[in-house]
Design a protein around this motif. Structure first.
Motif, PDB file in Angstrom:
ATOM      1  N   UNK A 152       0.823  -1.209   0.000  1.00 22.45           N
ATOM      2  CA  UNK A 152       0.000   0.000   0.000  1.00 22.45           C
ATOM      3  C   UNK A 152       0.855   1.255   0.000  1.00 22.45           C
ATOM      4  N   UNK A 153       1.866   1.280   0.843  1.00 20.51           N
ATOM      5  CA  UNK A 153       2.745   2.451   0.913  1.00 20.51           C
ATOM      6  C   UNK A 153       3.539   2.606  -0.388  1.00 20.51           C
ATOM      7  N   UNK A 154       4.012   1.505  -0.936  1.00 17.52           N
ATOM      8  CA  UNK A 154       4.731   1.578  -2.211  1.00 17.52           C
ATOM      9  C   UNK A 154       3.852   2.155  -3.317  1.00 17.52           C
ATOM     10  N   UNK A 155       2.613   1.675  -3.395  1.00 18.81           N
ATOM     11  CA  UNK A 155       1.698   2.190  -4.413  1.00 18.81           C
ATOM     12  C   UNK A 155       1.360   3.648  -4.153  1.00 18.81           C
ATOM     13  N   UNK A 156       1.231   4.001  -2.890  1.00 23.74           N
ATOM     14  CA  UNK A 156       0.944   5.383  -2.512  1.00 23.74           C
ATOM     15  C   UNK A 156       2.058   6.317  -2.971  1.00 23.74           C
ATOM     16  N   UNK A 157       3.282   5.824  -2.856  1.00 22.13           N
ATOM     17  CA  UNK A 157       4.457   6.625  -3.197  1.00 22.13           C
ATOM     18  C   UNK A 157       4.966   6.352  -4.611  1.00 22.13           C
ATOM     19  N   UNK A 158       4.138   5.653  -5.409  1.00 24.21           N
ATOM     20  CA  UNK A 158       4.481   5.336  -6.805  1.00 24.21           C
ATOM     21  C   UNK A 158       5.801   4.580  -6.932  1.00 24.21           C
ATOM     22  N   UNK A 159       6.034   3.674  -5.984  1.00 23.14           N
ATOM     23  CA  UNK A 159       7.229   2.840  -6.038  1.00 23.14           C
ATOM     24  C   UNK A 159       6.889   1.479  -6.659  1.00 23.14           C
ATOM     25  N   UNK A 160       7.887   0.825  -7.192  1.00 25.49           N
ATOM     26  CA  UNK A 160       7.700  -0.467  -7.837  1.00 25.49           C
ATOM     27  C   UNK A 160       7.317  -1.543  -6.810  1.00 25.49           C
ATOM     28  N   UNK A 161       6.466  -2.487  -7.241  1.00 28.15           N
ATOM     29  CA  UNK A 161       6.058  -3.575  -6.336  1.00 28.15           C
ATOM     30  C   UNK A 161       6.463  -4.946  -6.888  1.00 28.15           C
ATOM     31  N   UNK A 162       7.210  -4.964  -7.983  1.00 29.54           N
ATOM     32  CA  UNK A 162       7.567  -6.235  -8.617  1.00 29.54           C
ATOM     33  C   UNK A 162       8.379  -7.137  -7.700  1.00 29.54           C
ATOM     34  N   UNK A 163       9.212  -6.555  -6.866  1.00 28.39           N
ATOM     35  CA  UNK A 163      10.036  -7.367  -5.968  1.00 28.39           C
ATOM     36  C   UNK A 163       9.218  -7.940  -4.814  1.00 28.39           C
ATOM     37  N   UNK A 164       8.024  -7.386  -4.585  1.00 28.23           N
ATOM     38  CA  UNK A 164       7.150  -7.857  -3.508  1.00 28.23           C
ATOM     39  C   UNK A 164       6.127  -8.860  -4.030  1.00 28.23           C
ATOM     40  N   UNK A 165       5.442  -8.500  -5.094  1.00 27.65           N
ATOM     41  CA  UNK A 165       4.419  -9.365  -5.693  1.00 27.65           C
ATOM     42  C   UNK A 165       5.046 -10.115  -6.862  1.00 27.65           C
ATOM     43  N   UNK A 166       5.657 -11.245  -6.562  1.00 26.27           N
ATOM     44  CA  UNK A 166       6.478 -11.949  -7.552  1.00 26.27           C
ATOM     45  C   UNK A 166       5.721 -13.021  -8.338  1.00 26.27           C
ATOM     46  N   UNK A 167       4.469 -13.282  -7.948  1.00 25.60           N
ATOM     47  CA  UNK A 167       3.667 -14.271  -8.671  1.00 25.60           C
ATOM     48  C   UNK A 167       2.490 -13.575  -9.345  1.00 25.60           C
ATOM     49  N   UNK A 168       1.861 -14.267 -10.279  1.00 29.08           N
ATOM     50  CA  UNK A 168       0.699 -13.722 -10.969  1.00 29.08           C
ATOM     51  C   UNK A 168      -0.457 -14.708 -10.888  1.00 29.08           C
ATOM     52  N   UNK A 169      -1.600 -14.233 -10.412  1.00 24.38           N
ATOM     53  CA  UNK A 169      -2.807 -15.055 -10.354  1.00 24.38           C
ATOM     54  C   UNK A 169      -3.882 -14.427 -11.230  1.00 24.38           C
ATOM     55  N   UNK A 170      -4.809 -15.238 -11.691  1.00 21.77           N
ATOM     56  CA  UNK A 170      -5.927 -14.749 -12.494  1.00 21.77           C
ATOM     57  C   UNK A 170      -7.179 -14.745 -11.633  1.00 21.77           C
ATOM     58  N   UNK A 171      -7.815 -13.596 -11.532  1.00 21.89           N
ATOM     59  CA  UNK A 171      -9.017 -13.477 -10.695  1.00 21.89           C
ATOM     60  C   UNK A 171     -10.229 -14.022 -11.426  1.00 21.89           C
TER      61      UNK A 171
END
Length: 359
Positions: A289-308
């Motif tokens: 949330x803080x990364x997105x708030x500050x327009x920082x990259x989240x790729x190193x945190x969310x390393x997998x991809x799921x389909x909703x």
């Protein structure tokens, strides 16, 4: 004097309205601070974890990461329509990121779309909501179901045969996690036992108790070898029904490592639960949330991809669940300081705790 009186009355009304809002809809965690405001929306207050752990842990981590950030909080109280209104309210307040554990993952889709259209970024928390969410934080929920199923088989021991009748009480179909728990459990159980009765307990102890009673009527009390319950809340209702029917000594699963569930494990009326450590999950959501708030990259945190369920590809961070039985209570929930020995071993459980080595 007249102007002063009007001002006093207006001030009193403002205080009154604020107080009513706090008590009525549980939105009480600070005012909007523009680009530093994060919304946290949780699904219900019946499940112990949300109010006792997820909320305070999330708020503390946000404050640690961003001292001038505020968290606006609301709880849907198991009402999907109310949660949709809460999303709209958060957008009106000007929050820039919403972290939401959806009460109904499909029904919330249009609200999430509307929020994103207004420039708000949305994180799905614990449950994968439909719509254009930016990230998802949870546990490997299929693995949770596998752990539950395997724990049930282990507890059944030699009685785990293809002819052994098992009752399966699943979660609410509106929660996408419920389908994943169910899938994982079937993966572990299918072919090894006979799932003779399977219904949804809607995450409610009262409904689960009713379904368990129906299963006993249909199958016969002496013919049930084990019970799969998708969480501890429902397991509580099931345990009460089993006791009332004079059934004892059969395995009963759970999930969430609720205190009451741990105590039932100590007492022998529940055989296992699944511990999904709340702090790592809440911390991960706060960091995203803080990364997105500050327009920082989240790729190193969310390393997998799921389909909703809506077909959206969602960057995801999945944590590892742990099965808990009487043998590892000390090494899991006690070690992590989720509960103290004193909290678990109240006078009613003192003898059982001593026998289990919890002193």
């Amino acid at each position: 004097m007249r102007r002063a009186a009007v001002a006093v009355v207006a001030g009193a009304l403002a205080v009154s309205v604020a107080a009513c809002g706090k008590a009525g809809d549980n939105e009480d965690s600070g005012s909007d601070s523009g680009n530093k405001s994060i919304g946290l929306l949780l699904p219900d207050s019946v499940t112990t974890r949300y109010e006792k752990f997820d909320r305070p842990l999330f708020e503390a981590k946000v404050k640690e990461l961003c001292s001038d950030c505020t968290v606006n909080y609301a709880n849907a109280n198991a009402d999907a329509a109310k949660q949709a209104q809460q999303v709209s309210s958060m957008v009106t307040k000007g929050v820039k990121v919403i972290v939401i554990s959806a009460q109904d993952s499909a029904a919330i889709k249009s609200s999430i779309q509307a929020a994103v259209d207004k420039g708000v970024k949305v994180i799905a928390y614990d449950r994968l909501a439909q719509g254009p969410v930016s990230a998802y934080v949870s546990f490997d929920n299929v693995k949770v179901g596998e752990l539950q199923g395997q724990a049930l088989l282990t507890a059944m021991g030699s009685k785990a045969t293809p002819k052994s009748k098992v009752v399966m009480i699943n979660g609410d179909d509106a929660d996408p996690n419920a389908a994943q728990f169910k899938s994982g459990a079937h993966k572990a159980l299918d072919g090894k036992v006979d799932i003779a009765y399977e219904q949804s307990g809607l995450w409610k102890d009262s409904i689960a108790a009713q379904k368990m009673s129906a299963a006993i009527t249909q199958l016969g009390a002496k013919n049930i070898a084990g019970v799969y319950s998708a969480n501890d809340g429902m397991a509580g209702g099931i345990a009460t029904t089993l006791k009332g029917a004079g059934i004892s000594g059969i395995p009963l699963t759970g999930q969430d490592a609720e205190l009451a569930g741990i105590q039932r494990i100590v007492a022998g009326t529940q055989s296992s639960t699944v511990y999904k450590a709340f702090k790592p999950e809440a911390d991960a959501a706060a960091q995203l949330a803080v990364n997105l708030l500050e327009d920082k990259d989240i790729k190193s945190l969310a390393t997998e991809t799921l389909t909703s369920g809506s077909g959206d590809k969602v960057p995801s961070q999945l944590l590892t669940p742990v099965s808990v039985t009487k043998d590892n209570i000390n090494d899991t929930v006690v070690k992590d300081k989720l509960y103290t020995i004193q909290e678990i071993c109240t006078p009613a459980y003192a003898k059982a705790c001593k026998a289990a080595g919890l002193e």
